[in-house]
Motif scaffolding. Structure first.
Motif, short mmCIF file in Angstrom:
data_model
loop_
_atom_site.label_atom_id
_atom_site.label_comp_id
_atom_site.label_asym_id
_atom_site.label_seq_id
_atom_site.Cartn_x
_atom_site.Cartn_y
_atom_site.Cartn_z
N VAL A 38 41.15 -4.82 -67.68
CA VAL A 38 40.73 -3.81 -66.72
C VAL A 38 39.22 -3.93 -66.53
O VAL A 38 38.45 -3.83 -67.49
N ILE A 240 43.03 -6.01 -63.46
CA ILE A 240 42.92 -4.82 -62.61
C ILE A 240 41.45 -4.53 -62.35
O ILE A 240 40.67 -4.37 -63.30
N GLN A 242 39.31 -1.71 -61.29
CA GLN A 242 39.48 -0.27 -61.15
C GLN A 242 38.14 0.34 -60.73
O GLN A 242 37.10 0.03 -61.29
N ASP A 243 38.20 1.23 -59.75
CA ASP A 243 36.96 1.85 -59.28
C ASP A 243 36.43 2.84 -60.31
O ASP A 243 37.09 3.82 -60.65
N VAL A 244 35.25 2.55 -60.84
CA VAL A 244 34.53 3.49 -61.70
C VAL A 244 33.12 3.49 -61.14
O VAL A 244 32.36 2.56 -61.39
N ALA A 252 31.07 4.83 -70.53
CA ALA A 252 31.89 5.79 -71.26
C ALA A 252 33.34 5.33 -71.27
O ALA A 252 34.00 5.39 -72.31
N ALA A 253 33.83 4.85 -70.13
CA ALA A 253 35.21 4.38 -70.06
C ALA A 253 35.41 3.18 -70.97
O ALA A 253 36.46 3.03 -71.61
N ARG A 256 35.75 4.20 -74.56
CA ARG A 256 37.05 4.80 -74.86
C ARG A 256 38.18 3.80 -74.72
O ARG A 256 39.33 4.16 -74.85
N GLY A 257 37.86 2.56 -74.34
CA GLY A 257 38.91 1.57 -74.19
C GLY A 257 39.69 1.72 -72.90
O GLY A 257 40.75 1.12 -72.74
N GLU A 258 39.19 2.51 -71.96
CA GLU A 258 39.91 2.65 -70.69
C GLU A 258 39.69 1.43 -69.81
O GLU A 258 40.51 1.09 -68.98
N ILE A 259 38.53 0.79 -69.97
CA ILE A 259 38.28 -0.46 -69.25
C ILE A 259 37.81 -1.50 -70.28
O ILE A 259 37.41 -1.15 -71.39
#
Lengths: 537, 274, 355
Positions: A38, A240, A242-244, A252-253, A256-259
């Motif tokens: 991501v 992916i 992903q728009d951040v 921050a993402a 947290r392992g989101e990206i």
């Protein structure tokens, strides 16, 4: 707005809870997660993903993943061009004809073999589609396919460095049959008759290791493994984008392992990450650079167009202070940066000389200073922003008596004014197409950029003719050392009183999950990131 | 309503209103004396960029090493007049248009009110953004853009006032004595409509200030290096690690708008409309 | 956006009875002209922008290619006289063609079709939150005037009304997401989760329809941040309006009559006074919902919610005029329709209208 006082107490108290929740997410979420990358980016105004149409930033990553080009760079070594679709190639002695032999193993996602006709069709469509990147094909005179495995490209005028242009993702090769079935055409009037734009914006027809699966403009792009890839991706099944939107949200993402990856970030944001074992920082020197221009058109600004004034401005700039504007800012010392062959080294760097600047102004009869205007963009895609740098220049010039008014506009409004050659001074963020010293050609008399500053063969000023002659010689010189020396001398010469000041570039650096491996070889300034080369522990 | 009644209404009554008035007065005072009590807001020291608040720099320094404290104080000089200018311009356009529409009626009324409807129906911020962009980014175009979406409010209000007043005895009496329509409008109707309109205008100051700051935040208002609160927050977004660069101008903006709204409590909503 | 609500909230609303019916009828008749006016206004503004759309599309280098500039101008009709351009635009519009986005090369209608539900979802959630906050606090504050609760409500709503949405959004992003991690980050859905099949376009509902409560929960988690920011700001308005209307009503004759009949306090507050207080609230709901369609520009931009506001902002900064014009038109039309519906409901809710 971080430590908003009343909320600080709550923040500290509950930080533990927040971290606890975050950890479970970055943990092992199964094989699918592990094989998905991501990429958190600002997707604003990114796309469409038709390689012959898109021209902004991230399409380089997508082009590299979904398509192949004739040649490539080996990792970050820009001196060396290596095979991609082309197995081998020759350059004619007059530096006008390039002949490529295609790799017979190369196959499209449909299973078809990549042929010379696909290459010819793709390059012709790039030119005739008359889209944002079509100018790249401008120097090309003809593209022919004498046999299914041979492509011959001839240029209108000699340029040995043009080989490096074929690394650019806009010279990607599309599967002609699939693309034409969806309405694509290479006809001379393709700009009007090509109807594949909408389809190709969200689908791919290349030979790359990935294929575009879906695209929601401005929010999400999904690439999946090409099952029939002739050179399959090393590890990852799904990419992916992903728009951040903001850099700190990306960080921050990531924490947290989101990206898994962020887009390029400023050094000041990346520096604190050094201590985090779960993260890594990767990247290469950057080609996006800040440039100051001064007009040579005496009608636009009679004061600015004088030789001693341009000399004074070169001397008035606080180069050291500019280098402090952002951590990690890479100073250029001239129009060719030190990390490109022929670049200006640190010992030849221009130095601030306020007294010398004042004397030069007095010599021009402008001891009392004068008023002028500086155009720039309000874009904040880069750090420091052009506007910050413009304010620094303004303050340095005020120091020697030159009163600069800043005219900052939204990027395309700024470009419209700049392109109309209506800017007295300009501070722009620019990006050469490829890392080669010949990238300064557009900035020399009669070049597209130079014309905007009124610098032409008809109005060469005190220095233009000599630079034009040197450039003409360099473009046909095949001896690398000799060629680099010629370009180097032009760049050093312009540091005295040329209409351009090459200021600095920002490194292309980003943060990533520490488990992502292979980043050092997967990033370069032209393709930005080769996702197919990445693996995860 | 008489003028003395208006005056008594404008005077603060409650503690909250006094707080509001005091903050407004304090900001005006600070804006006036800013050059005397703070350093040059444009002076850059790039080696001292993004310094946290300290004795030397009360509010820290920004991305160019400028003193945030003096930029916030000087920022008041740019931010406060914008709100006033917007409201002034909107009333200067809206009041005559509304008065004319209400007094003359007929096609003038139709044209003005349909234009007002049109502007009401379009998204205000997008419209203001587009107008400001079309005029080129500057303080004056931000003011014009916001006033352009704000004037219909005053036109409607004034028209409503005029419509009510033109049926009242003293106006009818004026007309009966042979005064020309222009005279009646100028000498009798408008002065009587003025108190309500000016009350609304004062209330709108906070909103107008916010709108001006929003355009500056989006890069279409005050141009650098002039310090302005919205623009300061905007450039601070790029340096999230330095919270002081956005907190102080943001706080200044919120405090000023709160002050206006606190003071605005003087006027009860029902007195304005019905 | 709050300031825009204030910018144009008409101070007088509400004709009653047959006058209202006539007014609604007239507005239905003028609606097409209003829409026509919108297209003309946006068209004219788009032509006065100081930037060349060809440069915006082709970029700094691409626009050096005269062939590309000519092709672009021909494709979008920019080489024709103004009135002809407008005519072509109208003609396409009448045939349901909102145009092609310059920056993405895709039909604007399909892009708006994905952005619009996102905004409706956000606007709905924000509206719900603002009503849940605004109405109870407004009523309680009015019923217990000058109590601690009243003053607290007054203070918080004052803060909400005065807070620029971009400041509140930045603070909320920093504190709730970056520091505390209580809310999910940008986007509508966690990147690893696949979006549910599109039925209504509202992801929460689509996920429930598809039997994926976990996905619906994740969407709600993402929705929380922007909805909270907008909900707080608009909730502050509702609290103020409900409070002041309730205070008016509680002092009015028919409430005194009710008290005289011996009805208990809470019954009066909820049963009688509130029904009257609902009227201005309802008209405010219409305006707020309309504003939320477009007004969330800064909030959507900062929190990364892929709605119409963010789409329009992106389009505007790229001078993508077909996208901006189409978006404005759709939002304007939605705004007008919502307010028309509210006006019709208005008559239903106001007990005095029936009298």
């Amino acid at each position: 707005m971080r430590r908003v006082i009343p909320l600080l107490a709550i923040a500290t108290l509950l930080a533990a809870a927040g971290c606890g929740g975050a950890d479970t997410k970055s943990g092992d979420a199964g094989d699918a997660r592990s094989k998905t990358l991501v990429y958190g980016v600002n997707l604003k105004s990114q796309g469409p993903w038709d390689p012959h149409v898109g021209a902004v930033g991230l399409d380089r990553v997508v082009n590299r993943a979904a398509y192949d080009t004739l040649v490539a760079y080996a990792g970050t070594d820009y001196a060396k061009v290596v095979p991609d679709l082309a197995k081998e190639w020759t350059v004619s002695p007059d530096a006008k004809t390039f002949t490529f032999k295609l790799d017979p193993a190369a196959k499209f996602g449909t299973g078809r073999t990549v042929t010379a006709e696909d290459v010819r069709w793709s390059f012709t469509r790039l030119k005739n589609l008359a889209g944002p990147p079509s100018y790249l094909a401008g120097p090309i005179d003809t593209v022919t396919a004498p046999d299914p495995a041979t492509v011959v490209v001839t240029l209108k005028s000699p340029d040995v460095s043009f080989l490096r242009q074929f690394v650019d993702g806009h010279f990607s090769v599309l599967d002609k049959e699939t693309a034409t079935a969806h309405g694509a055409t290479d006809a001379a009037d393709a700009a009007k008759t090509d109807t594949a734009g909408n389809w190709l914006a969200a689908n791919s027809v290349g030979s790359g290791p990935y294929q575009i699966q879906s695209w929601e403009a401005g929010s999400r792009l999904v690439l999946v493994r090409n099952p029939k890839a002739w050179r399959p991706a090393k590890y990852l099944d799904k990419i992916i984008l992903q728009d951040v939107p903001t850099p700190d949200a990306q960080l921050a993402a990531l924490k947290r392992g989101e990206i898994d990856l962020t887009q390029p970030l400023g050094k000041s944001l990346l520096e604190p990450l050094g201590s985090e074992s779960k993260l890594q920082v990767a990247g290469t020197p950057g080609l996006t650079w800040y440039l100051l221009g001064m007009t040579r058109n005496a009608k636009l600004d009679p004061n600015l167009a004088k030789q001693p004034v341009q000399e004074a401005i070169h001397k008035a700039l606080d180069y050291q202070g500019i280098g402090q504007l952002a951590e990690g800012l890479q100073q250029w010392y001239g129009m060719i940066p030190p990390f490109i062959p022929g670049g200006v080294a640190e010992q030849d760097a221009p130095k601030q000389d306020v007294e010398g600047a004042r004397q030069a102004l007095a010599q021009a009869g402008l001891g009392g200073g004068f008023d002028t205007e500086l155009c720039t963009t309000t874009s904040t895609d880069q750090q420091p922003s052009a506007l910050d740098l413009a304010q620094k220049v303004q303050s340095d010039l005020k120091n020697v008596g030159i009163r600069v008014k800043i005219d900052s506009q939204e990027n395309s409004a700024f470009l419209t004014k700049y392109r109309a050659a209506e800017c007295k001074m300009v501070l722009t963020i620019d990006g050469p197409a490829f890392p080669d010293p010949s990238h300064i050609v557009p900035y020399l008399p009669d070049g597209a950029r130079a014309l905007r500053m009124g610098w032409s063969a008809a109005n060469p000023g005190w220095d233009g003719a000599a630079y034009s002659a040197a450039a003409k010689q360099a473009l046909t010189t095949t001896d690398e050392a000799k060629r680099d020396q010629l370009w180097h001398d032009v760049a050093v010469g312009m540091n005295a009183n040329g209409p351009w000041v090459g200021i600095a570039s920002v490194p292309y650096q980003f943060a990533a999950d520490a488990r992502i491996k292979g980043l050092d070889q997967a990033t370069n300034q032209v393709t930005l990131l080769d996702v197919a080369a990445l693996t995860r522990d | 309503m008489s003028r003395s009644a208006t005056a008594s209404r404008i005077r603060p009554h409650s503690a909250a209103q006094w707080v509001g008035v005091s903050i407004i007065a304090a900001w005006i005072l600070l804006a006036v004396v800013a050059p005397l009590i703070s350093s040059d807001p444009l002076a850059q020291t790039t080696s001292d960029r993004l310094q946290a608040p300290s004795g030397a720099h009360l509010f820290g320094t920004d991305q160019l090493g400028r003193d945030v404290f003096s930029r916030v104080l000087h920022g008041a000089r740019a931010t406060l007049p914008i709100g006033v200018c917007i409201v002034l311009l909107a009333t200067l356009v809206g009041v005559p248009a509304g008065a004319l529409a209400g007094f003359v009626r007929g096609w003038v009324d139709e044209v003005v009110m349909r234009l007002a409807d049109l502007l009401f129906a379009l998204p205000a911020l997008v419209l203001a953004l587009a107008i400001a962009a079309a005029l080129g980014p500057s303080v004056s175009s931000a003011v014009i853009a916001i006033a352009a979406v704000m004037w219909p409010r005053y036109a409607r209000l004034t028209r409503g006032q005029v419509l009510t007043l033109r049926q009242r005895e003293f106006v009818l009496a004026d007309r009966a004595t042979g005064a020309s329509p222009a005279q009646v409008l100028w000498q009798t109707v408008l002065p009587n409509a003025a108190p309500v309109v000016s009350l609304v205008a004062v209330l709108d100051l906070g909103t107008a200030t916010l709108a001006g700051a929003t355009l500056s935040f989006l890069g279409l208002g005050v141009q650098p290096p002039t310090p302005e609160w919205g623009a300061m927050v905007s450039s601070a977004v790029q340096t999230p690690e330095a919270w002081w660069t956005s907190l102080f101008p943001g706080f200044a903006l919120v405090s000023f708008v709160i002050a206006i709204n606190l003071y605005g409590q003087v006027f009860d909503r029902k007195e304005l409309g019905r | 956006m709050t300031e825009t609500v204030e910018l144009r909230r008409p101070l007088r609303r509400g004709r009653r009875g047959s006058g209202r019916a006539r007014s609604i009828g007239r507005r239905l008749v003028t609606l097409p002209f209003l829409l026509l006016g919108m297209t003309l206004l946006m068209f004219l503004i788009s032509r006065f922008l100081p930037a060349d759309p060809a440069v915006a599309f082709l970029g700094n280098n691409g626009a050096d290619n005269q062939q590309a500039v000519d092709a672009f101008n021909a494709k979008y009709g920019l080489d024709k006289p103004l009135y002809e351009q407008y005519w072509i635009y109208l003609d396409r519009l009448l045939h349901g063609d909102l145009g092609t986005s310059i920056s993405t090369g895709r039909p604007v209608s399909s892009e708006l079709a994905s952005a619009f539900p996102a905004t409706i979802e956000l606007a709905g959630a924000a509206l719900l939150l603002s009503l849940l906050l605004g109405i109870p606090f407004g009523i309680l504050a009015a019923a217990r005037r000058r109590s601690v609760l009243d003053r607290l409500t007054g203070g918080v709503s004052m803060l909400g009304v005065s807070m620029p949405p971009f400041v509140l959004a930045l603070v909320a992003l920093q504190v709730l997401y970056l520091q505390l991690g209580w809310v999910a980050g940008p986007g509508r859905l966690d990147p690893f989760l696949d979006p549910p099949p599109t039925v209504t376009g509202l992801m929460t509902i689509d996920a429930l329809l598809a039997g994926q409560p976990a996905v619906a929960g994740d969407v709600l988690h993402h929705l929380l941040l922007p909805a909270l920011v907008l909900g707080l700001i608009h909730g502050a308005y509702f609290a103020r309006v409900v409070r002041s209307t309730m205070i008016d009503t509680l002092g009015s004759d028919f409430v005194r009559t009710a008290r005289g009949k011996g009805l208990a306090g809470p019954v009066i507050v909820v049963g009688h006074a509130f029904r009257v207080a609902l009227v201005p609230t309802l008209s405010l709901i219409g305006l707020t919902f309309g504003e939320l369609f477009a007004g969330a520009i800064t909030v959507e931009t900062i929190t990364g919610w892929p709605g119409v506001g963010r789409y329009m902002y992106n389009a505007a900064t790229k001078l993508d005029f077909p996208a901006v014009m189409a978006g404005t038109l759709v939002i304007g039309a939605a705004y007008v329709v919502v307010n028309l519906v509210v006006d019709i409901l208005y008559g239903v809710a106001d007990p005095r209208v029936e009298a």
